[in-house]
Design a protein around this motif. Structure first.
Motif, PDB file in Angstrom:
ATOM      1  N   VAL A  91      -4.694  -2.313  -9.136  1.00  0.00           N
ATOM      2  CA  VAL A  91      -5.201  -2.090  -7.797  1.00  0.00           C
ATOM      3  C   VAL A  91      -4.535  -0.859  -7.181  1.00  0.00           C
ATOM      4  CG1 VAL A  91      -3.495  -3.645  -6.736  1.00  0.00           C
ATOM      5  CG2 VAL A  91      -5.640  -3.161  -5.558  1.00  0.00           C
ATOM      6  N   SER A  92      -5.333  -0.061  -6.471  1.00  0.00           N
ATOM      7  CA  SER A  92      -4.802   1.172  -5.889  1.00  0.00           C
ATOM      8  C   SER A  92      -4.192   0.907  -4.518  1.00  0.00           C
ATOM      9  CB  SER A  92      -5.921   2.201  -5.752  1.00  0.00           C
ATOM     10  OG  SER A  92      -6.871   1.780  -4.786  1.00  0.00           O
ATOM     11  N   THR A 148      -6.890   0.776  -1.869  1.00  0.00           N
ATOM     12  CA  THR A 148      -7.581  -0.516  -1.772  1.00  0.00           C
ATOM     13  C   THR A 148      -6.754  -1.507  -0.960  1.00  0.00           C
ATOM     14  OG1 THR A 148      -8.714  -0.188  -3.887  1.00  0.00           O
ATOM     15  CG2 THR A 148      -8.522  -2.447  -3.084  1.00  0.00           C
ATOM     16  N   LEU A 149      -5.449  -1.537  -1.192  1.00  0.00           N
ATOM     17  CA  LEU A 149      -4.581  -2.461  -0.456  1.00  0.00           C
ATOM     18  C   LEU A 149      -4.511  -2.076   1.025  1.00  0.00           C
ATOM     19  CD1 LEU A 149      -1.700  -2.859  -3.052  1.00  0.00           C
ATOM     20  CD2 LEU A 149      -3.481  -4.525  -2.484  1.00  0.00           C
ATOM     21  N   SER A 150      -4.508  -0.770   1.300  1.00  0.00           N
ATOM     22  CA  SER A 150      -4.489  -0.330   2.692  1.00  0.00           C
ATOM     23  C   SER A 150      -5.758  -0.762   3.408  1.00  0.00           C
ATOM     24  CB  SER A 150      -4.349   1.194   2.745  1.00  0.00           C
ATOM     25  OG  SER A 150      -4.365   1.648   4.078  1.00  0.00           O
ATOM     26  N   ALA A 208       0.817  -1.211   0.000  1.00  0.00           N
ATOM     27  CA  ALA A 208       0.000   0.000   0.000  1.00  0.00           C
ATOM     28  C   ALA A 208       0.853   1.265   0.000  1.00  0.00           C
ATOM     29  CB  ALA A 208      -0.929   0.003   1.217  1.00  0.00           C
ATOM     30  N   ASN A 209       2.138   1.140   0.336  1.00  0.00           N
ATOM     31  CA  ASN A 209       3.058   2.282   0.284  1.00  0.00           C
ATOM     32  C   ASN A 209       3.576   2.539  -1.128  1.00  0.00           C
ATOM     33  OD1 ASN A 209       2.889   2.947   3.017  1.00  0.00           O
ATOM     34  ND2 ASN A 209       4.465   1.435   3.569  1.00  0.00           N
ATOM     35  N   GLY A 210       3.056   1.794  -2.079  1.00  0.00           N
ATOM     36  CA  GLY A 210       3.433   2.018  -3.471  1.00  0.00           C
ATOM     37  C   GLY A 210       4.461   1.044  -4.019  1.00  0.00           C
ATOM     38  N   LYS A 211       4.844   0.071  -3.228  1.00  0.00           N
ATOM     39  CA  LYS A 211       5.862  -0.872  -3.681  1.00  0.00           C
ATOM     40  C   LYS A 211       5.296  -1.782  -4.771  1.00  0.00           C
ATOM     41  CE  LYS A 211       9.122  -4.365  -1.998  1.00  0.00           C
ATOM     42  NZ  LYS A 211       9.612  -5.107  -0.808  1.00  0.00           N
ATOM     43  N   ARG A 212       5.911  -1.760  -5.945  1.00  0.00           N
ATOM     44  CA  ARG A 212       5.523  -2.640  -7.039  1.00  0.00           C
ATOM     45  C   ARG A 212       6.749  -3.298  -7.685  1.00  0.00           C
ATOM     46  NH1 ARG A 212       1.628  -1.353  -4.783  1.00  0.00           N
ATOM     47  NH2 ARG A 212      -0.448  -0.804  -5.591  1.00  0.00           N
ATOM     48  N   ASP A 213       7.898  -2.737  -7.494  1.00  0.00           N
ATOM     49  CA  ASP A 213       9.133  -3.288  -8.060  1.00  0.00           C
ATOM     50  C   ASP A 213       9.949  -3.951  -6.964  1.00  0.00           C
ATOM     51  OD1 ASP A 213       8.508  -2.217 -10.593  1.00  0.00           O
ATOM     52  OD2 ASP A 213       9.373  -0.269 -10.031  1.00  0.00           O
ATOM     53  N   GLY A 214      10.682  -4.990  -7.361  1.00  0.00           N
ATOM     54  CA  GLY A 214      11.538  -5.684  -6.411  1.00  0.00           C
ATOM     55  C   GLY A 214      10.772  -6.379  -5.312  1.00  0.00           C
ATOM     56  N   VAL A 215       9.555  -6.831  -5.608  1.00  0.00           N
ATOM     57  CA  VAL A 215       8.742  -7.501  -4.589  1.00  0.00           C
ATOM     58  C   VAL A 215       9.252  -8.913  -4.358  1.00  0.00           C
ATOM     59  CG1 VAL A 215       6.696  -6.133  -5.089  1.00  0.00           C
ATOM     60  CG2 VAL A 215       7.073  -8.257  -6.323  1.00  0.00           C
ATOM     61  N   SER A 216       9.069  -9.404  -3.154  1.00  0.00           N
ATOM     62  CA  SER A 216       9.459 -10.773  -2.811  1.00  0.00           C
ATOM     63  C   SER A 216       8.433 -11.754  -3.365  1.00  0.00           C
ATOM     64  CB  SER A 216       9.547 -10.921  -1.292  1.00  0.00           C
ATOM     65  OG  SER A 216       8.256 -10.790  -0.713  1.00  0.00           O
ATOM     66  N   GLY A 217       8.736 -13.036  -3.215  1.00  0.00           N
ATOM     67  CA  GLY A 217       7.805 -14.059  -3.692  1.00  0.00           C
ATOM     68  C   GLY A 217       6.473 -13.998  -2.980  1.00  0.00           C
ATOM     69  N   ASP A 218       6.508 -13.804  -1.649  1.00  0.00           N
ATOM     70  CA  ASP A 218       5.252 -13.714  -0.896  1.00  0.00           C
ATOM     71  C   ASP A 218       4.461 -12.481  -1.310  1.00  0.00           C
ATOM     72  OD1 ASP A 218       5.784 -16.033   0.471  1.00  0.00           O
ATOM     73  OD2 ASP A 218       6.695 -15.018   2.189  1.00  0.00           O
ATOM     74  N   GLU A 219       5.147 -11.344  -1.473  1.00  0.00           N
ATOM     75  CA  GLU A 219       4.463 -10.124  -1.888  1.00  0.00           C
ATOM     76  C   GLU A 219       3.850 -10.279  -3.274  1.00  0.00           C
ATOM     77  OE1 GLU A 219       7.224  -6.875   0.553  1.00  0.00           O
ATOM     78  OE2 GLU A 219       7.763  -7.507  -1.476  1.00  0.00           O
ATOM     79  N   GLU A 220       4.565 -10.977  -4.148  1.00  0.00           N
ATOM     80  CA  GLU A 220       4.046 -11.187  -5.504  1.00  0.00           C
ATOM     81  C   GLU A 220       2.782 -12.034  -5.477  1.00  0.00           C
ATOM     82  OE1 GLU A 220       5.561 -12.957  -9.823  1.00  0.00           O
ATOM     83  OE2 GLU A 220       6.875 -12.976  -8.083  1.00  0.00           O
ATOM     84  N   ARG A 221       2.750 -13.057  -4.612  1.00  0.00           N
ATOM     85  CA  ARG A 221       1.571 -13.916  -4.521  1.00  0.00           C
ATOM     86  C   ARG A 221       0.374 -13.156  -3.958  1.00  0.00           C
ATOM     87  NH1 ARG A 221       5.613 -17.700  -3.447  1.00  0.00           N
ATOM     88  NH2 ARG A 221       5.592 -17.269  -1.214  1.00  0.00           N
ATOM     89  N   VAL A 222       0.618 -12.289  -2.979  1.00  0.00           N
ATOM     90  CA  VAL A 222      -0.479 -11.490  -2.432  1.00  0.00           C
ATOM     91  C   VAL A 222      -0.979 -10.501  -3.478  1.00  0.00           C
ATOM     92  CG1 VAL A 222      -1.058  -9.707  -0.738  1.00  0.00           C
ATOM     93  CG2 VAL A 222       0.225 -11.735  -0.030  1.00  0.00           C
ATOM     94  N   LEU A 223      -0.062  -9.841  -4.159  1.00  0.00           N
ATOM     95  CA  LEU A 223      -0.441  -8.840  -5.159  1.00  0.00           C
ATOM     96  C   LEU A 223      -1.207  -9.482  -6.316  1.00  0.00           C
ATOM     97  CD1 LEU A 223      -0.182  -5.820  -5.711  1.00  0.00           C
ATOM     98  CD2 LEU A 223       1.938  -6.300  -6.966  1.00  0.00           C
ATOM     99  N   ALA A 224      -0.856 -10.730  -6.637  1.00  0.00           N
ATOM    100  CA  ALA A 224      -1.491 -11.417  -7.761  1.00  0.00           C
ATOM    101  C   ALA A 224      -2.980 -11.680  -7.517  1.00  0.00           C
ATOM    102  CB  ALA A 224      -0.775 -12.733  -8.043  1.00  0.00           C
ATOM    103  N   GLN A 225      -3.433 -11.607  -6.255  1.00  0.00           N
ATOM    104  CA  GLN A 225      -4.846 -11.838  -5.955  1.00  0.00           C
ATOM    105  C   GLN A 225      -5.719 -10.648  -6.360  1.00  0.00           C
ATOM    106  OE1 GLN A 225      -6.041 -14.773  -4.842  1.00  0.00           O
ATOM    107  NE2 GLN A 225      -3.923 -15.481  -5.046  1.00  0.00           N
ATOM    108  N   TRP A 226      -5.082  -9.510  -6.636  1.00  0.00           N
ATOM    109  CA  TRP A 226      -5.807  -8.288  -6.960  1.00  0.00           C
ATOM    110  C   TRP A 226      -5.611  -7.911  -8.416  1.00  0.00           C
ATOM    111  CZ3 TRP A 226      -9.041  -6.305  -3.368  1.00  0.00           C
ATOM    112  CH2 TRP A 226      -8.867  -6.730  -2.044  1.00  0.00           C
TER     113      TRP A 226
END
Length: 810
Positions: A140-141, A144-146, A118-136
């Motif tokens: 996604v804004s 919305t994530l916040s 929600a702080n704007g991180k989209r690059d250099g995400v970890s595997g777990d972050e990528e899996r969470v982000l992939a659900q949206w």
């Protein structure tokens, strides 16, 4: 770090494409049958639509019911059920505390990831972050994530329980289908017990719902007998008929089946408010847009979870492979013409006591431990193959000393300040677990005893007398009430003590507490008006310690209780009135019609019956009498009328009851209750409900009544009016605490009424000019205002007009 894990499905499905040809042919035949049934019910399916907006939720619950077992669970978004972050697995020997710890840890990890994204991180995400982000969605804004970080939720899996419920359902399914059809309820509702209890008639929830249909006490008492001798919520047959009646009534009051089904969880009044607020009956829109503190996750998802259960119920082999349903039990019914110890009847039948207990789950533990007798006129069930001789011979073999005219009388204790459940148990020499079971108290309720709460003591009271009933080798129908010679003798009362009248007291309730009659209290206190008591007034009452009151089966007092105390607090506050009447709206209890001994239902010779068929009787005139042997409850019409209901004394859960039921949404915040009143706070305002005064609001808020008058510009001496909006001062008490205190007051008042009275009939009433709610309750029918409202939740009593009448129900 969040761990990836693949879902474990083998324990629930067990389906394989390499089955033998014979089994595959059987599945193909079942699929054809299912297709025919689908087309045959196309018209009904139109009444049970699946809005597109609910489809993600339906898929979510299908997954919960068929893919994830009870040793696993899903971490998901509470608002968007299409978003599932992770599947959590637990070792089978892990206790609840360990499960909770692992669940909270997994939720914290997901929340942390969502806040980072929600702080704007989209690059250099970890595997777990990528899996969470992939659900949206990709776009996604951050907002919305916040927000999603606050909506992380855990849902336990239920597939093993659902499968077990499918197997169990075979025992009662034919009866349930008939009960639904008789009330015009869509046949798909046969799947509702899967959502409520996994078809487990012994299920209890954390909030006190019980049985296969998970009736709360407050709702169940409208259709069922619920006391410390019988709890018909646990009878799968009687409760199924009650559920069908409730669902049909919900449909008549809400207008659509989706709303009626949701009202099963959230209550009719709640769904009517939701529909009025949004101006729609579309369940998809209501689930998506309606916001209310009481309309939580369970209520919002109840219809979607039902649709998922219905899909699975129609095609079980698609999800679980081959399933063999348990066969229905063929029963013989035995109607007892007297009270008798369960052990005496078991000996006469030549069966173990445990066999009687297994097939009569509505009878409470006190019956099996000897604290209470088997009720007179109760229809006992036994498998046909368990009875080896005619029933009249069995009854004739019961010793005369075990044929009793009365039930053991109940004894009560009123909680005083500083008392605990263990202290009360020690003072009466009973076990704490027995006392808790007799009063339906769970571990949480132990710590929440309130001053003034009345507890049933789990020991025997007065001894019962024997009764002579001739049981000969003739047709049992020859046995009638004339064969029962019962003489009721009043005990001598010499000593007396002083009692101080409290808020909410009535002469009837005081008489009940002290095991006396109103006429005795009127006589020894020289009361000129039995209907008018003042708070703080001193009354002489017969000495009785502890309180001993006849149970539901005991003899009826000569003088039936009538009259309700009119609160006359020092602040001169008057109970809430209707706009058309400035007198107190607190209705007096009705004068019952003369009560006569009811003829016992004759015992019958063993007759094979595929399923028990409880009879439903009705009466045309409204009458409320003190509780006695229960009669079947007539259908409550949605009119200005009363509906039959047995008196709800404390329900008694079996000491060996299984773990709490896991409803679809794993939550009971929306548990249905029959009271249509809105006790919630809206901003800083509330709507005045029956039997409320400014004094009540002041007590609940811990402020002065005079301050509330000033805040609302109400002159001194003017009562508040039912339906009036009041502004409240929450400087000392939070809105949540206020709501809790308010709800407890109304529940306690209603429980005390049903402990003292039984509603025995219904009557349609067409309004005439000049009639008000106060007139109907106080003068014409002499019943509490809240009771009229419970059976007429669709009527606006503040806007009654001459000629208004709701349609009668069959």
């Amino acid at each position: 770090m969040m761990r990836r894990s693949r879902e474990r499905t083998g324990s629930c499905t067990g389906f394989s494409s390499r089955w033998p040809i014979r089994e595959r042919m059987l599945l193909r035949e079942l699929a054809i049958t299912a297709a025919l049934l689908f087309f045959a019910s196309a018209a009904l399916a139109e009444e049970l639509p699946t809005p597109a907006s609910l489809e993600p939720a339906v898929r979510f619950w299908t997954r919960v019911y068929t893919e994830v077992d009870s040793h696993s669970g899903l971490i998901h978004d509470a608002e968007n059920l299409g978003v599932v972050y992770q599947t959590v697995h637990f070792p089978e020997d892990l206790n609840y505390r360990g499960r909770d710890q692992r669940t909270e840890q997994a939720k914290r990890e997901i929340r942390a990831i969502l806040l980072e994204l929600a702080n704007g991180k989209r690059d250099g995400v970890s595997g777990d972050e990528e899996r969470v982000l992939a659900q949206w969605p990709a776009n996604v804004s951050d907002a919305t994530l916040s927000q999603a970080a606050d909506n992380v939720r855990f849902q336990a899996g239920l597939c093993d329980r659902f499968r077990a419920g499918l197997v169990r359902s075979g025992m009662w399914r034919p009866f349930v289908e008939r009960a639904l059809a008789e009330r015009g309820v869509p046949p798909q509702l046969v799947a509702l017990p899967h959502v409520e209890s996994s078809y487990n008639p012994k299920a209890y929830s954390r909030v006190g719902a019980a049985g296969m249909w998970q009736f709360m006490r407050s709702t169940g008492r409208l259709f069922l007998r619920i006391d410390n001798v019988v709890d018909e919520r646990l009878d799968p047959y009687v409760s199924s008929e009650a559920a069908a009646r409730l669902l049909a009534r919900n449909r008549d009051l809400t207008g659509t089946w989706p709303l009626a089904i949701t009202a099963y969880n959230h209550g009719v009044g709640g769904m009517q408010r939701a529909s009025r607020t949004l101006g729609t009956t579309d369940i998809g829109e209501i689930a998506r847009r309606y916001r209310s503190p009481s309309f939580g996750f369970a209520s919002r998802n109840f219809y979607a979870s039902f649709l998922a259960a219905s899909r699975i119920d129609r095609e079980p082999t698609r999800y679980f492979g081959a399933i063999t349903l348990e066969a229905p039990t063929q029963y013989t019914e035995i109607h007892l013409p007297w009270y008798t110890p369960a052990s005496a009847l078991a000996r006469a039948l030549g069966v173990e006591l445990s066999v009687l207990q297994e097939h009569n789950p509505a009878l409470r533990p006190a019956v099996w431990t000897g604290g209470k007798h088997l009720p007179r006129d109760y229809a006992l069930r036994l498998p046909q193959n368990a009875i080896t001789r005619p029933v009249d011979e069995v009854l004739a073999s019961v010793p005369a000393s075990s044929r009793l005219a009365e039930q053991y009388r109940d004894r009560f204790h009123k909680v005083r300040r500083g008392e605990t459940i263990s202290k009360i148990a020690r003072s009466y020499g009973v076990r704490e677990t027995d006392l808790a079971a007799a009063n339906n108290l769970d571990a949480r309720s132990h710590r929440r005893l309130r001053v003034g709460q009345v507890l049933v003591l789990p020991d025997r009271g007065a001894r019962a007398r024997t009764v002579e009933v001739a049981v000969r080798g003739v047709e049992p129908r020859d046995v009638d009430v004339a064969d029962v010679g019962v003489a009721t003798a009043k005990p001598e009362r010499t000593a007396s003590e002083s009692y101080r009248v409290r808020r909410g007291d009535t002469l009837a309730l005081i008489a009940k507490r002290y095991g006396t009659t109103e006429s005795d209290l009127v006589r020894i206190n020289s009361l000129r008006n039995r209907h008018k008591l003042s708070i703080g007034q001193r009354l002489r009452v017969p000495t009785s310690e502890p309180v001993e009151v006849a149970s539901a089966e005991s003899a009826v007092p000569d003088i039936a209780p009538e009259g309700t105390a009119k609160p006359e607090a020092s602040t001169a506050e008057t109970a809430a009135t209707t706009p058309a009447q400035t007198a107190s709206a607190t209705a007096t209890a009705p004068s019952p019609q003369a009560d006569t001994q009811r003829a016992p239902t004759p015992a019958t010779a063993p007759v094979p019956v595929p399923m028990p068929q409880p009879t439903v009787t009705s009466t045309s005139a409204p009458a409320v009498v003190p509780p006695r042997a229960p009669a079947p409850a007539p259908e409550p019409p949605a009119a200005v009328a009363l509906a039959t209901a047995p008196p709800p004394a404390p329900a008694v859960p079996a000491p060996t009851a299984p773990a709490a039921a896991e409803p679809a949404a794993a939550s009971n915040e929306g548990a249905s209750r029959p009271d249509p009143s809105d006790y919630s706070v809206h901003g800083d305002r509330v709507t005045v409900e029956p039997d409320e005064t400014l004094g009540h609001f002041a007590d609940w808020l811990e402020v002065r009544a005079a301050d509330l008058r000033k805040l609302n510009k109400i002159r001194y001496g003017k009562p508040v009016v039912i339906g009036q909006q009041l502004k409240l001062d929450f400087s000392h008490v939070s809105p949540d605490e206020f709501e809790q205190r308010r709800l407890e007051y109304h529940q306690s008042m209603q429980d005390e009424f049903f402990e003292a009275f039984q509603v025995t009939g219904t009557e349609q009433h067409q309004l005439e000019a000049g009639e008000s709610l106060w007139y109907l309750a106080q003068r014409k029918y002499r019943v509490p205002v809240w009771l009229l409202r419970q059976y007429n939740p669709d009527l606006d009593f503040a806007a009654l007009t001459p000629g208004a009448q709701t349609p009668d129900q069959s």
